[in-house]
Scaffold this motif. Structure first.
Motif, PDB file in Angstrom:
ATOM      1  N   GLU A  49      41.565-118.148   9.069  1.00 35.01           N
ATOM      2  CA  GLU A  49      40.124-118.243   9.301  1.00 35.01           C
ATOM      3  C   GLU A  49      39.777-119.510  10.078  1.00 35.01           C
ATOM      4  O   GLU A  49      38.962-119.475  10.997  1.00 35.01           O
ATOM      5  N   LEU A  50      40.404-120.615   9.711  1.00 31.77           N
ATOM      6  CA  LEU A  50      40.143-121.875  10.406  1.00 31.77           C
ATOM      7  C   LEU A  50      40.642-121.840  11.844  1.00 31.77           C
ATOM      8  O   LEU A  50      39.987-122.367  12.752  1.00 31.77           O
ATOM      9  N   GLN A  51      41.798-121.208  12.058  1.00 29.04           N
ATOM     10  CA  GLN A  51      42.305-121.090  13.424  1.00 29.04           C
ATOM     11  C   GLN A  51      41.365-120.243  14.272  1.00 29.04           C
ATOM     12  O   GLN A  51      41.113-120.563  15.437  1.00 29.04           O
ATOM     13  N   GLU A  52      40.839-119.192  13.681  1.00 29.92           N
ATOM     14  CA  GLU A  52      39.887-118.340  14.404  1.00 29.92           C
ATOM     15  C   GLU A  52      38.608-119.116  14.719  1.00 29.92           C
ATOM     16  O   GLU A  52      38.097-119.052  15.840  1.00 29.92           O
ATOM     17  N   ALA A  53      38.116-119.872  13.732  1.00 29.47           N
ATOM     18  CA  ALA A  53      36.917-120.682  13.958  1.00 29.47           C
ATOM     19  C   ALA A  53      37.173-121.739  15.028  1.00 29.47           C
ATOM     20  O   ALA A  53      36.308-122.008  15.868  1.00 29.47           O
ATOM     21  N   CYS A  54      38.356-122.325  15.010  1.00 30.41           N
ATOM     22  CA  CYS A  54      38.722-123.335  16.007  1.00 30.41           C
ATOM     23  C   CYS A  54      38.741-122.714  17.402  1.00 30.41           C
ATOM     24  O   CYS A  54      38.239-123.305  18.366  1.00 30.41           O
ATOM     25  N   GLU A  55      39.298-121.521  17.512  1.00 35.61           N
ATOM     26  CA  GLU A  55      39.347-120.835  18.810  1.00 35.61           C
ATOM     27  C   GLU A  55      37.934-120.511  19.294  1.00 35.61           C
ATOM     28  O   GLU A  55      37.626-120.690  20.479  1.00 35.61           O
ATOM     29  N   GLU A  56      37.087-120.077  18.387  1.00 37.42           N
ATOM     30  CA  GLU A  56      35.689-119.805  18.760  1.00 37.42           C
ATOM     31  C   GLU A  56      35.002-121.092  19.218  1.00 37.42           C
ATOM     32  O   GLU A  56      34.235-121.086  20.184  1.00 37.42           O
ATOM     33  N   ALA A  57      35.286-122.187  18.527  1.00 41.23           N
ATOM     34  CA  ALA A  57      34.695-123.471  18.924  1.00 41.23           C
ATOM     35  C   ALA A  57      35.196-123.891  20.299  1.00 41.23           C
ATOM     36  O   ALA A  57      34.418-124.392  21.131  1.00 41.23           O
ATOM     37  N   ARG A  58      36.492-123.683  20.569  1.00 39.75           N
ATOM     38  CA  ARG A  58      37.034-124.012  21.893  1.00 39.75           C
ATOM     39  C   ARG A  58      36.336-123.195  22.975  1.00 39.75           C
ATOM     40  O   ARG A  58      36.018-123.716  24.045  1.00 39.75           O
ATOM     41  N   LYS A  59      36.119-121.911  22.687  1.00 33.67           N
ATOM     42  CA  LYS A  59      35.420-121.069  23.658  1.00 33.67           C
ATOM     43  C   LYS A  59      34.007-121.589  23.879  1.00 33.67           C
ATOM     44  O   LYS A  59      33.525-121.624  25.014  1.00 33.67           O
TER      45      LYS A  59
END
Length: 103
Positions: free
Chosen positions: A60-70
């Motif tokens: 979940e955190l990796q997904e949130a991090c990827e969304e934040a990067r986007k």
């Protein structure tokens, strides 16, 4: 009475009693080890659940991090577009000012 005394002093009976005592002792040891193994199984199950929960949270955190990067990428693009538009506006103002100064 003599027969009973000779029966009780028989080496086979002594050996049988010793084997029976050893057997009961070993049964107690095995029961204790069975309990210990059950505890290990329980602990391992709890640890597996905790690990699965941590892995789920990590995903979940990796997904949130990827969304934040986007999101950061999109913001950077917006900033670049805004800076470009400001520069164009500045160039227009300078050009307009120079045009007025020539007149």
């Amino acid at each position: 009475m003599v027969a009973l005394k000779s029966f009780l002093n028989n080496p086979c009976l002594t050996q049988f009693n010793q084997l029976q005592a050893d057997f009961e002792y070993n049964i107690q040891l095995l029961e204790g080890r069975d309990q210990e193994l059950q505890q290990y199984d329980s602990d391992a199950s709890l640890q597996a659940e905790a690990l699965a929960d941590c892995q789920r949270q990590l995903a979940e955190l990796q997904e949130a991090c990827e969304e934040a990067r986007k999101g950061v990428y999109v913001l950077n693009v917006c900033v670049c577009v805004c800076e470009r538009e400001r520069e164009r506006e500045r160039v227009r103002k300078v050009a307009a000012h120079e045009d007025r100064a020539r007149l």
